[in-house]
Design a protein around this motif. Structure first.
Motif, PDB file in Angstrom:
ATOM      1  N   ILE A 153      64.056 -33.858  40.753  1.00 32.55           N
ATOM      2  CA  ILE A 153      63.471 -32.608  40.236  1.00 32.55           C
ATOM      3  C   ILE A 153      63.093 -32.765  38.770  1.00 32.55           C
ATOM      4  O   ILE A 153      62.004 -32.359  38.340  1.00 32.55           O
ATOM      5  CB  ILE A 153      64.467 -31.442  40.427  1.00 32.55           C
ATOM      6  N   TRP A 156      59.979 -34.867  38.294  1.00 33.99           N
ATOM      7  CA  TRP A 156      58.748 -34.221  38.763  1.00 33.99           C
ATOM      8  C   TRP A 156      58.339 -33.058  37.868  1.00 33.99           C
ATOM      9  O   TRP A 156      57.164 -32.885  37.571  1.00 33.99           O
ATOM     10  CB  TRP A 156      58.938 -33.735  40.199  1.00 33.99           C
ATOM     11  N   THR A 157      59.296 -32.259  37.462  1.00 32.02           N
ATOM     12  CA  THR A 157      58.983 -31.016  36.746  1.00 32.02           C
ATOM     13  C   THR A 157      59.117 -31.125  35.235  1.00 32.02           C
ATOM     14  O   THR A 157      58.650 -30.254  34.504  1.00 32.02           O
ATOM     15  CB  THR A 157      59.910 -29.876  37.210  1.00 32.02           C
ATOM     16  N   ARG A 158      59.831 -32.166  34.772  1.00 32.41           N
ATOM     17  CA  ARG A 158      60.134 -32.309  33.339  1.00 32.41           C
ATOM     18  C   ARG A 158      60.922 -31.128  32.820  1.00 32.41           C
ATOM     19  O   ARG A 158      60.821 -30.746  31.643  1.00 32.41           O
ATOM     20  CB  ARG A 158      58.849 -32.485  32.502  1.00 32.41           C
ATOM     21  N   ASP A 159      61.709 -30.513  33.701  1.00 31.36           N
ATOM     22  CA  ASP A 159      62.549 -29.382  33.318  1.00 31.36           C
ATOM     23  C   ASP A 159      63.905 -29.924  32.871  1.00 31.36           C
ATOM     24  O   ASP A 159      64.652 -30.481  33.669  1.00 31.36           O
ATOM     25  CB  ASP A 159      62.727 -28.416  34.495  1.00 31.36           C
ATOM     26  N   VAL A 205      61.031 -22.720  38.135  1.00 36.12           N
ATOM     27  CA  VAL A 205      60.400 -23.956  37.660  1.00 36.12           C
ATOM     28  C   VAL A 205      59.268 -24.371  38.593  1.00 36.12           C
ATOM     29  O   VAL A 205      58.229 -24.875  38.143  1.00 36.12           O
ATOM     30  CB  VAL A 205      61.455 -25.080  37.512  1.00 36.12           C
ATOM     31  N   PHE A 206      59.425 -24.130  39.900  1.00 33.69           N
ATOM     32  CA  PHE A 206      58.364 -24.477  40.841  1.00 33.69           C
ATOM     33  C   PHE A 206      57.292 -23.398  40.901  1.00 33.69           C
ATOM     34  O   PHE A 206      56.114 -23.711  41.138  1.00 33.69           O
ATOM     35  CB  PHE A 206      58.955 -24.737  42.230  1.00 33.69           C
ATOM     36  N   LEU A 209      55.002 -24.313  38.283  1.00 34.44           N
ATOM     37  CA  LEU A 209      54.395 -25.623  38.462  1.00 34.44           C
ATOM     38  C   LEU A 209      53.078 -25.538  39.212  1.00 34.44           C
ATOM     39  O   LEU A 209      52.188 -26.363  39.022  1.00 34.44           O
ATOM     40  CB  LEU A 209      55.382 -26.530  39.205  1.00 34.44           C
ATOM     41  N   SER A 213      51.283 -28.841  43.302  1.00 33.11           N
ATOM     42  CA  SER A 213      52.322 -29.756  42.848  1.00 33.11           C
ATOM     43  C   SER A 213      53.657 -29.458  43.532  1.00 33.11           C
ATOM     44  O   SER A 213      54.401 -30.378  43.893  1.00 33.11           O
ATOM     45  CB  SER A 213      52.478 -29.664  41.325  1.00 33.11           C
ATOM     46  N   THR A 214      53.963 -28.169  43.725  1.00 33.78           N
ATOM     47  CA  THR A 214      55.194 -27.804  44.413  1.00 33.78           C
ATOM     48  C   THR A 214      55.190 -28.307  45.849  1.00 33.78           C
ATOM     49  O   THR A 214      56.182 -28.869  46.333  1.00 33.78           O
ATOM     50  CB  THR A 214      55.383 -26.273  44.389  1.00 33.78           C
TER      51      THR A 214
END
Length: 249
Positions: A153, A156-159, A205-206, A209, A213-214
């Protein structure tokens, strides 16, 4: 209230059906730490969302009022809990009279407030002897597959908080004028892979996004989890972090 906080409105039904609830032991612990039963207590559940925490509070006999700012989340709560009073509002400006609550709860929602405003508001609304209770379901990163998913995660998300797994220590922004008691409640549930992925996809976060992308992440995650759980059943593991706060005597 940030755009990220209100992003849940778009997935209110998905949120309600896929997100984990809370174990009975959490509410037992809450009663122990507050020193009073939930039955008969006047409780304001702030940031109630679709009522995932509101329902067990109400079922334990608390005189519960749900507080929710998002129209989509509030509409779902009205459908699933028609007997629970619901008001539209924010923790930073509670729409209640002073001294009207025995307990103010924030389930997965305190981090959307501004503590410089939400703490004084809670103290204004609480009765003498009342308490503020904050809790979060945290995916248990001590479980190897959950730790590995958290890394995927993040990549992919840079969270930085691994947003779909939540972050610990969310009550650390409480002021030192409050006396805090904390507890950890471990628990888990077994769900279908579809429910697990819907749970992930419901996180803010998604939502920010974007759909393409999700969808790409969830497809890759489905493949990764099927190698781990070929029968399509995912054993989610959580630790619910509970903080109960009161003014220092």
């Amino acid at each position: 209230m940030t755009r990220r906080a209100l992003s849940f409105d778009a997935v209110a039904d998905q949120y309600d059906t896929a997100r984990p609830g809370y174990p009975p032991a959490l509410f037992d612990t809450l009663e122990e730490l507050t020193g009073r039963p939930l039955r008969g207590a006047h409780v304001f559940d702030v940031g109630a969302g679709t009522g995932i925490a509101t329902r067990p509070l109400y079922e334990r006999g608390a005189r519960t009022v749900a507080v929710e700012p998002g129209p989509g989340m509030a509409a779902r709560l009205r459908r699933v809990l028609p007997g629970v009073p619901l008001v539209r509002g924010y923790g930073d400006a509670l729409p209640f009279a002073a001294g009207s609550a025995d307990l103010i709860t924030y389930a997965q929602s305190w981090h959307w407030t501004d503590p410089a405003r939400s703490v004084p508001e809670a103290l204004r609304v609480l009765r003498p002897g009342g308490a503020l209770a904050l809790w979060w379901n945290i995916s248990d990163a001590e479980v190897p597959w959950i730790a590995a998913q958290g890394e995927r995660i993040h990549r992919w998300t840079r969270d930085g908080a691994h947003g779909a797994h939540s972050a610990s220590g969310r009550g650390l922004d409480l002021p030192g004028t409050l006396e805090r008691t904390e507890a950890l409640v471990p628990w888990g549930r077994r769900v279908t892979l579809d429910t697990h992925l819907a749970n992930l996809g419901s996180h803010s976060v998604f939502q920010l996004l974007g759909e393409r992308s999700t969808a790409a992440f969830l497809a890759a995650e489905r493949a990764a989890l099927l190698t781990e759980f070929p029968d399509g059943t995912v054993p989610e593991a959580y630790v619910t972090e509970l903080t109960v706060a009161r003014p220092r005597p």
